[in-house]
Scaffold this motif. Structure first.
Motif, PDB file in Angstrom:
ATOM      1  N   PHE A 130      -0.944   5.133  -6.159  1.00 19.00           N
ATOM      2  CA  PHE A 130      -0.824   4.087  -5.146  1.00 19.00           C
ATOM      3  C   PHE A 130      -1.968   3.088  -5.309  1.00 19.00           C
ATOM      4  CE2 PHE A 130       1.477   7.667  -3.445  1.00 19.00           C
ATOM      5  CZ  PHE A 130       2.620   7.067  -2.942  1.00 19.00           C
TER       6      PHE A 130
ATOM      7  N   HIS B  58      -4.319   1.986  -3.537  1.00 21.20           N
ATOM      8  CA  HIS B  58      -5.691   2.276  -3.083  1.00 21.20           C
ATOM      9  C   HIS B  58      -6.445   3.183  -4.040  1.00 21.20           C
ATOM     10  CE1 HIS B  58      -3.696   5.903  -1.596  1.00 21.20           C
ATOM     11  NE2 HIS B  58      -4.894   6.452  -1.635  1.00 21.20           N
ATOM     12  N   GLN B  59      -5.725   3.788  -4.996  1.00 20.13           N
ATOM     13  CA  GLN B  59      -6.404   4.661  -5.950  1.00 20.13           C
ATOM     14  C   GLN B  59      -6.941   3.882  -7.145  1.00 20.13           C
ATOM     15  OE1 GLN B  59      -2.739   7.139  -5.666  1.00 20.13           O
ATOM     16  NE2 GLN B  59      -4.144   8.813  -6.050  1.00 20.13           N
TER      17      GLN B  59
ATOM     18  N   PRO C 285       0.785  -1.235   0.000  1.00 17.68           N
ATOM     19  CA  PRO C 285       0.000   0.000   0.000  1.00 17.68           C
ATOM     20  C   PRO C 285       0.820   1.291   0.000  1.00 17.68           C
ATOM     21  CG  PRO C 285      -0.128  -1.074   2.137  1.00 17.68           C
ATOM     22  CD  PRO C 285       0.560  -2.029   1.219  1.00 17.68           C
ATOM     23  N   VAL C 286       2.078   1.236   0.424  1.00 13.23           N
ATOM     24  CA  VAL C 286       2.811   2.505   0.542  1.00 13.23           C
ATOM     25  C   VAL C 286       3.776   2.763  -0.616  1.00 13.23           C
ATOM     26  CG1 VAL C 286       2.632   2.439   3.053  1.00 13.23           C
ATOM     27  CG2 VAL C 286       4.710   1.625   1.959  1.00 13.23           C
TER      28      VAL C 286
END
Lengths: 673, 306
Positions: free
Chosen positions: A152, A154-155, A106-107
């Motif tokens: 990223f 989550h997008q 995620p990062v």
């Protein structure tokens, strides 16, 4: 190239969990040729994912290789040092996983995660690496790849994340792609896109695919050859056409028979009795023996041999062993599930239990320090439906279309922002306080994940009885406990289970507990939100059978939220297809399934992989993904993805058009010009 | 990104205002009259009234509060009742000394806690892990008023390597930094271990391994970056606690920091100084937490876009 690309021989993997080791992979052998798609089919816990991890030497810490060899080209992967293995991973064998949601870091940006593979295996750096990343993202069909590379995980939507995973796997230019349930977490339309992508890549690059799945539809779409796994062993191996035409092993047959579909409406689905035996027991005979309807005494005594059944087919079953001539008459005859006529069904009429008119659930989007409302998510935007008494309305659509929000708003677990919900004539949205609590008795909810929806610190009796206490059902604790017993019995659980805790049960049993909990307050409407999507096919069959029986016995109405159209065909009386907060088509299930009129319904139906050896049926492939419900497209919401859209579709939302008895659809093309 | 930082700065300002007001109110709730402390028992009521007026203590509390805020905004903290020096001057050097000590303790804790925590997580349940757990349990349960003297006894008196106390000699910071840093290191080890264990079982680590990445890269780039978020949040909270703990350590080692000043001022009943010290400690706590918050935002795209 001659000889197989990968051959696995007598592979055994043990998991040390204290006590005797669990033999999760117990002597399996198979080989994959260059450029072929080999499918490992099986239900959860059969060892198929462990086999995949074993190929890459990525076993969990408790796992160890007990014996066997994995030969890639001419290298035995189990005999090379870990450092050499790292050159195999990602470079020669790449892997994609079931949950694109959690499989990406995620990062880190998407570009960084793909680029890492290029740096490691292709020696690319700097601008050359970035250009190749963009190229790869473009190859897997990600629009605007240069911008996406900077984003990223989550997008990105689930489908896009799985595409990124595939790009990452392709980056090293592998000979073999191991795909572990790559589409299980995706919607049908996304699943169709991803499967199509995998087929294209395979053709373009000549890469072989080891596909792991539990879904017979995916098998039919993808496989060249299939191996069926059961309890750590391969029980059958066959080329695609032969397997889909007539599977040999009784377990394979059962898997086909437990699939819900139209032809089995009204009849109970075949279920496989019992559970997979624990893998840390000593097996003497056949592992499937205790659950097999065609067993005979030998099955319990002798392990079946791996029998060559001709035409590239192999099976591990005494029934097919030419040396076993003394099989009793009758046992060998296969009993495919009988197809029965449609069950008793009430015609929909005005006396509907639940009527929903123009329901709206809008969520404000708040931004900035002062949390000003800058827009709305139109999760449900003018939805109308009706559920007649003692019947089932299926609400279908892709994830994000607002199905679950609708269910929650009807049960008042979420506040609707507009519209009307009437339950038996009562205005549900106006209820407050005690009256609202009484409604909770009438409308119950069953959730997708049974484990997450139970308090792990409460035992089964408390879980089931809690609603009764709240609703004042049963005067004394003893009386309620008695009712708990009969409820557990009703859902097919041993009443002795009531002092145990949720984690002690299997997925299917947990869902039974959740059903008992819902029934405890004697509801008339049960909203089932994807109640079987987390379960294996054979367990799904058990739960569907149970829901059907309960409907007949108790006259329950179901609002059945699902994306699984096979389940709809089997269980529902009426179906409503939802797209971006609205119903686009509704009608009796036979009618809608046989003659879908809305382009979206047609696309949805054609995206479902069919368990059918024949290929070449017409397929409508949807481009793109569900638009954001915060800014729905103008006019008909579906027009940007619609293969037959016309200019007028952009201008206004189509009104309902009657296209058959009780069958309506919202589409300009159906209206007289 | 800018929007995220602005939002955080805004909420930092709001919390700081709350803290300042709370400290102000607390001092008014404390029993005892500053005028009495300043003038002693023998003063006449007229003298007291005079002083009260000149200090503005006769005004309604809201007015006093507004004035106090006004003065603070100009960097005025008043003057010490004991030495009549402006508090700002009194405090500046002390803050520097404490900041130095805090930074050194943080360095000690990270130097020990990070590698030990990561190592323990990678060898979950094995010897290194069990040793780390036992050691940290011990380190966390040793009080600093025992650890400090023991360190002095060993390194200063028996071995003669380091000075006993004060701040003047070279190496004087080592022992107080260890005293303050060791319990923090123990707590950090456990946090790093727990956080890493959680991350190590994540799917994306399996993905990273499946790419053929070497273990060092998997651990640092993929695991530690994700594990850092909860670690930093808790570390921020812990660091605030450490500054409070500095009061004892500074007293043991005669370290001329804020903690020592606080103790001295309490003993001297020098209320304005106590107030200033409490204010500085509280504000540091708030600022450190806001800083970790922003740092988390920098590290985790999900936090900054939420």
């Amino acid at each position: 190239m001659t000889g197989p690309l990968l051959s696995v021989s007598d592979l055994r993997v043990h998991l040390d969990t204290g006590g005797p080791p669990a033999r999760v992979v117990d002597g399996i052998s198979f080989s994959i040729r260059a450029g072929e798609t080999f499918v490992l089919l099986g239900e959860s816990g059969c060892g198929k994912s462990m086999t995949a991890l074993a190929l890459l030497r990525l076993l969990p810490p408790a796992g160890r290789y007990a014996s066997g060899s994995i030969t890639l080209g001419s290298t035995d992967l189990l005999r090379i040092p870990e450092q050499a293995m790292r050159d195999v991973r990602g470079r020669r064998i790449a892997m994609i996983f079931q949950e694109p949601q959690t499989a990406l870091n995620p990062v880190l940006t998407v570009g960084a995660q793909v680029g890492e593979v290029l740096a490691r295996h292709r020696g690319l750096r700097g601008a050359a690496m970035r250009d190749r990343v963009v190229e790869l993202l473009d190859d897997v069909g990600i629009a605007d790849p240069r911008r996406r590379a900077e984003e990223f995980p989550h997008q990105l939507s689930g489908g896009m994340k799985q595409r990124v995973m595939i790009a990452m796997a392709l980056a090293g230019g592998p000979d073999l792609l191991v795909a572990d349930e790559p589409t299980t977490a995706l919607d049908v339309t996304m699943q169709a896109q991803v499967l199509q992508l995998l087929r294209e890549i395979k053709e373009r690059t000549g890469m072989a695919i080891l596909l792991i799945t539990h879904d017979l539809g995916v098998v039919a779409e993808m496989a060249d050859r299939i191996a069926v796994m059961y309890a750590g062993q391969i029980v059958e191996e066959a080329p695609r056409t032969e397997f889909l035409g007539a599977p040999l092993h009784p377990y394979s047959r059962k898997l086909f028979e437990s699939l819900p579909d139209e032809s089995r409406r009204g009849a109970p689905l075949a279920v496989i009795e019992g559970v997979v035996p624990p893998l840390n027991t000593e097996f003497r005979g056949c592992r499937f023996e205790t659950r097999c309807e065609r067993r005979w005494p030998t099955c319990a005594l002798l392990p079946p041999k791996w029998i060559d059944a001709g035409a590239g087919r192999y099976v591990r079953c005494h029934l097919h062993d030419p040396a076993m001539r003394d099989i009793p008459e009758g046992v060998a005859r296969a009993g495919r599930a009988q197809t029965a006529a449609d069950g008793p069904r009430q015609k929909s009429h005005a006396a509907a239990t639940l009527i929903v008119r123009d329901l709206q659930v809008h969520f404000p989007i708040q931004r900035g320090i002062l949390r000003r409302t800058v827009g709305h998510v139109y999760a449900v935007d003018g939805l109308t439906l009706a559920v007649p008494p003692a019947s089932t309305l299926a609400l279908v659509g892709e994830s994000g279309c607002g199905k679950t929000t609708t269910g929650k708003a009807i049960a008042r677990l979420l506040e609707a922002t507009g519209g009307e919900v009437r339950f038996d004539g009562i205005d549900v949205l106006a209820l407050r306080g005690a009256a609202l609590r009484r409604l909770r008795r009438e409308i119950q909810f069953i959730f997708q994940d049974p484990y997450a929806s139970m308090n792990p610190r409460m035992n089964v009796a408390d879980i089931v009885a809690e609603g009764m206490v709240a609703q004042g059902i049963g005067r004394t604790a003893a009386e309620r406990l008695q009712r708990v017993d009969s409820l557990l019995h009703q859902v097919g659980l041993d009443p002795g289970a009531k002092s145990r805790y949720p984690h002690e049960f299997s997925g299917g049993q947990r869902q039974r507990i959740c059903i008992a909990r819902a029934l405890a307050v004697q509801p008339r409407l049960v909203i089932c939100d994807e109640p079987t999507s987390a379960l294996d096919v054979s367990v799904q069959a058990q739960i569907l059978n149970l829901l059907r029986t309960l409907q007949e016995e108790l006259g329950l109405s179901y609002l059945f939220i699902t994306h699984n159209l096979a389940v709809v065909r089997y269980l529902a009386h009426e179906v409503a297809v939802m797209y971006l907060g609205r119903i686009v088509e509704r009608g009796p299930v036979e009618e809608v399934m046989a003659r879908p009129r809305h382009p979206y319904t047609r696309a949805l139906l054609s995206a479902v992989p069919q368990v059918d050896p024949e290929t070449g049926r017409e397929r409508i492939r949807l481009r793109g993904e569900l638009p954001s419900p915060s800014s729905p497209p103008s006019g008909c919401h579906f027009h940007p993805r619609c293969p037959v859209a016309e200019p007028r579709c952009r201008e206004r939302y189509p009104a309902a058009v009657s296209v058959g008895p009780d069958h309506t659809a919202h589409c300009h093309l159906l209206a007289p010009p | 990104m800018i929007g995220f930082l602005l939002t955080r700065l805004f909420s930092l300002a709001a919390v700081a205002l709350g803290v300042v007001s709370l400290v102000f109110l607390l001092l008014h709730l404390v029993p005892g009259d500053p005028v009495e402390v300043m003038l002693g028992e023998s003063a006449t009521p007229a003298d007291r009234g005079e002083l009260r007026r000149s200090l503005g203590l006769d005004q309604p509390i809201a007015v006093q509060w507004a004035r106090y805020l006004g003065k603070l905004s100009h960097g005025q903290l008043g003057e010490s009742l004991h030495s009549r020096e402006p508090i700002v001057e009194l405090v500046t050097g002390r803050v520097r000394a404490t900041a130095q000590l805090g930074a050194a303790a943080l360095v000690v804790s990270i130097a020990i806690g990070l590698p030990l925590g990561v190592g323990a997580a990678l060898r979950d349940g094995r010897r290194l892990d069990r040793a780390a757990l036992a050691l940290t349990a011990l380190a966390m349960s040793i009080p600093s008023f025992w650890l400090g003297p023991m360190l002095i006894l060993l390194f200063s008196i028996t071995l003669g390597w380091l000075p006993v106390s004060g701040r003047a000699e070279a190496g004087a910071i080592v022992l107080p930094a260890l005293t303050l840093g060791i319990p923090l290191a123990a707590a950090l080890t456990r946090m790093v271990r727990a956080s890493m264990l959680q991350v190590l079982s994540e799917d994306y680590l399996r993905t990273a391994r499946a790419k053929g990445l070497p273990p060092a890269r998997v651990t640092v780039q993929h695991a530690l970056r994700n594990a850092a978020l909860p670690i930093m949040t808790v570390l921020g909270l812990q660091l605030g606690g450490v500054l409070a703990g500095a009061i004892i350590t500074e007293t043991i080692f005669q370290w001329p920091g804020l903690g020592q000043l606080t103790i001295e001022s309490i003993q001297r009943r020098d209320y304005p100084v106590v107030q200033a010290c409490v204010l500085i400690i509280s504000l540091t706590y708030v600022v450190v937490n806001a800083a970790t918050d922003m740092l988390c935002g920098l590290l985790d795209p999900r936090v900054r876009m939420a």
